[in-house]
Design an enzyme around this catalytic site. Structure first.
Site, mmCIF file in Angstrom:
data_model
loop_
_atom_site.group_PDB
_atom_site.id
_atom_site.type_symbol
_atom_site.label_atom_id
_atom_site.label_comp_id
_atom_site.label_asym_id
_atom_site.label_seq_id
_atom_site.Cartn_x
_atom_site.Cartn_y
_atom_site.Cartn_z
ATOM 1 N N ASP A 1 0.674 20.642 40.528
ATOM 2 C CA ASP A 1 -0.885 20.493 40.641
ATOM 3 C C ASP A 1 -1.451 21.538 39.926
ATOM 4 O OD1 ASP A 1 0.536 22.443 42.425
ATOM 5 O OD2 ASP A 1 -1.555 22.964 43.269
ATOM 6 N N HIS B 1 7.425 15.494 38.704
ATOM 7 C CA HIS B 1 5.927 15.383 39.466
ATOM 8 C C HIS B 1 5.187 16.574 38.830
ATOM 9 C CE1 HIS B 1 2.882 14.987 42.690
ATOM 10 N NE2 HIS B 1 3.145 16.001 42.563
ATOM 11 N N ASP C 1 14.820 10.889 40.567
ATOM 12 C CA ASP C 1 14.009 11.137 39.201
ATOM 13 C C ASP C 1 12.584 10.191 39.255
ATOM 14 O OD1 ASP C 1 13.025 12.152 36.952
ATOM 15 O OD2 ASP C 1 14.750 11.472 35.796
ATOM 16 N N GLU D 1 9.067 17.887 41.638
ATOM 17 C CA GLU D 1 8.025 18.655 41.176
ATOM 18 C C GLU D 1 8.543 19.843 40.278
ATOM 19 O OE1 GLU D 1 4.945 19.496 43.939
ATOM 20 O OE2 GLU D 1 3.930 20.771 42.528
HETATM 21 O O1 9MR Z 1 7.709 25.967 47.024
HETATM 22 C C1 9MR Z 1 7.293 25.523 48.130
HETATM 23 C C2 9MR Z 1 8.272 25.249 49.200
HETATM 24 O O2 9MR Z 1 8.680 26.299 49.459
HETATM 25 C C3 9MR Z 1 7.399 24.635 50.327
HETATM 26 O O3 9MR Z 1 8.484 24.233 51.323
HETATM 27 C C4 9MR Z 1 6.396 23.406 50.049
HETATM 28 C C5 9MR Z 1 5.820 22.993 51.203
HETATM 29 O O4 9MR Z 1 4.867 23.819 51.971
HETATM 30 O O5 9MR Z 1 5.504 23.845 49.147
HETATM 31 C C6 9MR Z 1 6.109 24.405 47.919
HETATM 32 O O6 9MR Z 1 5.169 24.942 46.959
HETATM 33 C C7 9MR Z 1 4.202 23.874 46.541
HETATM 34 C C8 9MR Z 1 2.938 24.661 46.806
HETATM 35 O O7 9MR Z 1 2.541 24.757 48.115
HETATM 36 C C9 9MR Z 1 1.735 23.911 46.057
HETATM 37 N N1 9MR Z 1 2.014 23.824 44.584
HETATM 38 C C10 9MR Z 1 3.204 23.178 44.439
HETATM 39 C C11 9MR Z 1 4.310 23.879 44.928
HETATM 40 C C12 9MR Z 1 5.829 23.300 44.809
HETATM 41 O O8 9MR Z 1 6.056 21.900 45.309
#
Ligand code: 9MR
Length: 633
Positions: free
Chosen positions: A182, A494, A538, A547
């Site tokens: 994102d 992603h 994938d 992601e």
């Molecule tokens: O890395 C984060 C992971 O530890 C959490 O479990 C997850 C759900 O809250 O979020 C991950 O971080 C995301 C962030 O909130 C928004 N940008 C993408 C990040 C990677 O997925």
């Protein structure tokens, strides 16, 4: 989805069930698909080969080594298919090799070279350039991934959750790296990512001083890795409220954007929340940055040191200011209701650059003196403090040094222990296969590298190598989780730019999150509780397994970069290194370098928890000013 982009689990399923012409089951080998360092440990996991002779041949077909595959052993995360861990470290001549059982080829070509990890290490750092906000990526540096500038962030609004009521006012929050797939920018996650990269540089200066990343700043005299990191640091500094030193939690739109290129995401961007964890993160990172950048730009170094001290001041007075996601906002949260580890980390950094005893008060402030032995993550930063403390025995006191070393070695030894009777030779446990499992792997690697720096015991270096092997292909899906690297690499991350740019291949050098048994998105149907390391899809629809994120790439870059640097230079970080010189000026935090910047007759001091400028006027009277030049009476 392009034809080339077939689901790699399917591709690997095909590989696993390969049959020979005679219809007999063929052995399957999992290996590092990118390369092995000439002098490093070399292993592959082979299924169906127990007691068989594995022959290694060079590119002329000449056998250079024969190894009897040892007893096949399972590795719980891979399920019940046992594998023989075949060691061919004896091959110490660069070249391309192939493993055989009889006439049958097993595995992929084996690449052995002195610089086998260098391209992948560089790509994992170049990723940060591709994540830059507020700048056009030109063909010269981005090749086919050139794109228009997105998110200028020059007029960022204040969300009401910042406590700033004037809804018309804006600030310049330009630059920084997009967090992940994102386009948000989050201070907490930037903290650990930036620190990890700064450590990579600091511990391997000889190697990184010369490493060219082909970025816009490559022609200046500053090491490229520091130029890249500075892009994010400059943004982080903009997130500090100048009126009180507190740090805004994140800079995002109110909702995640659609799958568009950066320049198409034009929704209003806000600073959201002001938190104790964001403030400690800025304090920690800016302190380390002050020391590292001071030989290159003293003004910037002072700016960082000042910001660190101010952020600390705010955090100390707002201990319970945890971030809460405001109503109407759905971007990442990075919520953390336990800021003590961040407080210890930030104070450790501040003490290291200043030796001002005020920063050691934190070590007696809490009832427990020991660090919790927990793997580092955006949420838990004890280990980051431990890294800094343990690698600076000249600076920290014996008892706190012991705690830091215990933290690192307890973690490192438990990681090494998990290699026992492990047929895949991968030091990961079932619990590691959570959201961002590849970052657990990489962060374990960072623990191991520190244990190696501190002890020079090879078992730690080898275990770190095993982690890189796992990520680059020695896993039951036969996949390299680093985009663009390996025979069978992740193709559909992603990652909005990779999804929206119309180019089949994703941006290279990105570490995808990896198998996640908690995945509740489109990867849910691939979750295997009895083989958690296969719980991966994938496909760009899977943010829970595929992601990318700056806090995943950073430790991967740290481990692969450190390994390449250690084997290239034959040296590890000398822990007796101390920052330039500490000045004894009323508990001053400034090094001599920082000190020089202040005009003649004045010096930087820490007073009442903040950096101030001390001047002696013509009458010999001592006066104090804040960094903005305002007299403090
Ligand atoms: O890395 C984060 C992971 O530890 C959490 O479990 C997850 C759900 O809250 O979020 C991950 O971080 C995301 C962030 O909130 C928004 N940008 C993408 C990040 C990677 O997925």
């Amino acid at each position: 989805m392009g034809l080339k982009k077939i689901h790699s689990a399917l591709a690997s399923a095909l590989a696993v069930t390969a049959f020979t012409a005679t219809g007999l089951f063929a052995a399957t080998a999992y290996q590092n698909q990118v390369g092995y360092l000439t002098k490093g440990q070399k292993q592959m996991a082979v299924i169906g080969a127990e007691d068989k002779e594995i022959s290694f041949k060079d590119s002329d077909g000449k056998e250079v080594l024969k190894v009897t595959a040892p007893k096949a052993e399972t590795w719980l995360p891979a399920g019940d298919t046992a594998a023989s861990l075949v060691d061919f470290s004896e091959i110490q001549t660069a070249g391309t090799y192939q493993a055989f059982i009889g006439d049958e080829k097993i595995g992929h070509p084996i690449i052995i070279a002195d610089d086998a990890l260098e391209d992948a290490a560089k790509a994992s750092l170049k990723f940060f350039y591709f994540q830059r906000a507020s700048i056009e990526l030109t063909e010269e540096y981005a090749g086919i991934y050139a794109r228009a500038a997105g998110h200028p962030d020059t007029a960022v609004k204040y969300h009401s959750s910042t406590g700033i009521e004037n809804s018309d006012s804006t600030f310049n929050g330009a630059k920084g790296w997009y967090d992940a797939g994102d386009y948000g920018k989050y201070i907490v996650n930037s903290g650990i990512s930036t620190y990890t990269l700064l450590q990579l540089y600091q511990q391997n200066k000889e190697y990184f001083d010369k490493l060219n990343l082909n970025i816009p700043e490559s022609k200046n005299t500053v090491p490229d890795i520091l130029d890249e990191i500075r892009w994010n640091l400059e943004w982080m500094l903009t997130m500090q409220d100048p009126t009180d030193g507190g740090v805004f939690h994140k800079l995002t739109t109110l909702k995640f954007s659609g799958t568009v290129m950066p320049e198409k995401d034009v929704a209003a961007r806000y600073a959201i929340g002001k938190s104790v964890t964001a403030s400690w993160n800025l304090a920690a990172v800016a302190a380390l940055a002050a020391e590292i950048y001071s030989p290159y730009d003293e003004e910037f170094a002072i700016k960082c040191a000042t910001a660190a001290s101010k952020a600390r001041w705010w955090a100390m007075h707002n201990e319970a200011a945890y971030f809460e996601q405001p109503a109407g906002v759905n971007t990442g949260t990075y919520i953390d209701g336990y800021p003590i580890d961040e407080e210890i980390w930030a104070n450790a950094e501040l003490y290291r650059i200043s030796k001002n005893p005020v920063f050691t008060e934190v070590f007696t402030k809490y009832p427990f003196k020991k660090f919790r032995w927990k793997l580092q993550s955006w949420q838990t930063t004890y280990a980051l403090a431990a890294f800094t403390i343990a690698t600076n025995p000249e600076i920290f006191d014996m008892d706190i040094l012991d705690s830091a070393r215990a933290c690192i070695f307890t973690l490192a030894d438990s990681i090494v222990l998990s290699l026992e009777n492990n047929g895949y030779g991968v030091p990961l446990l079932e619990n590691d296969f959570n959201w961002g499992s590849n970052s657990f792997a990489a962060n374990k690697g960072m623990i191991l590298i520190h244990a190696y720096i501190l002890s020079k015991e090879e078992k730690y270096l080898n275990a770190a190598t095993a982690i890189i092997d796992y990520i680059l292909g020695r896993n039951p899906l036969d996949i390299s989780y680093l985009t663009g690297y390996g025979v069978n690499s992740a193709k559909n991350p992603h990652h909005r730019p990779s999804q929206a740019d119309g180019i089949d291949e994703p941006v290279p050098g990105m570490l995808v999150g990896g198998p996640n048994y908690t995945a509740n998105d489109c990867a849910k149907k691939f979750v295997q509780m009895d083989a958690v390391a296969k719980s991966y899809y994938d496909n760009s629809c899977s943010y829970a397994t595929n992601e990318v994120a700056i806090n995943w790439n950073a430790p991967f870059a740290y481990v692969i970069g450190s390994l390449q640097a250690i084997y290239t230079t034959g040296k590890t970080y000398d822990i007796t290194t101390v920052p330039a010189k500490f000045l004894e000026v009323e508990g001053i935090k400034a090094t001599r370098n920082l000190q020089k910047q202040v005009s003649a007759g004045s010096k930087l001091v820490i007073r009442n928890g903040a950096v101030q400028v001390q001047k002696t006027n013509r009458e010999g009277k001592v006066q104090y000013f804040n960094i903005g030049g305002k007299r403090i009476r």
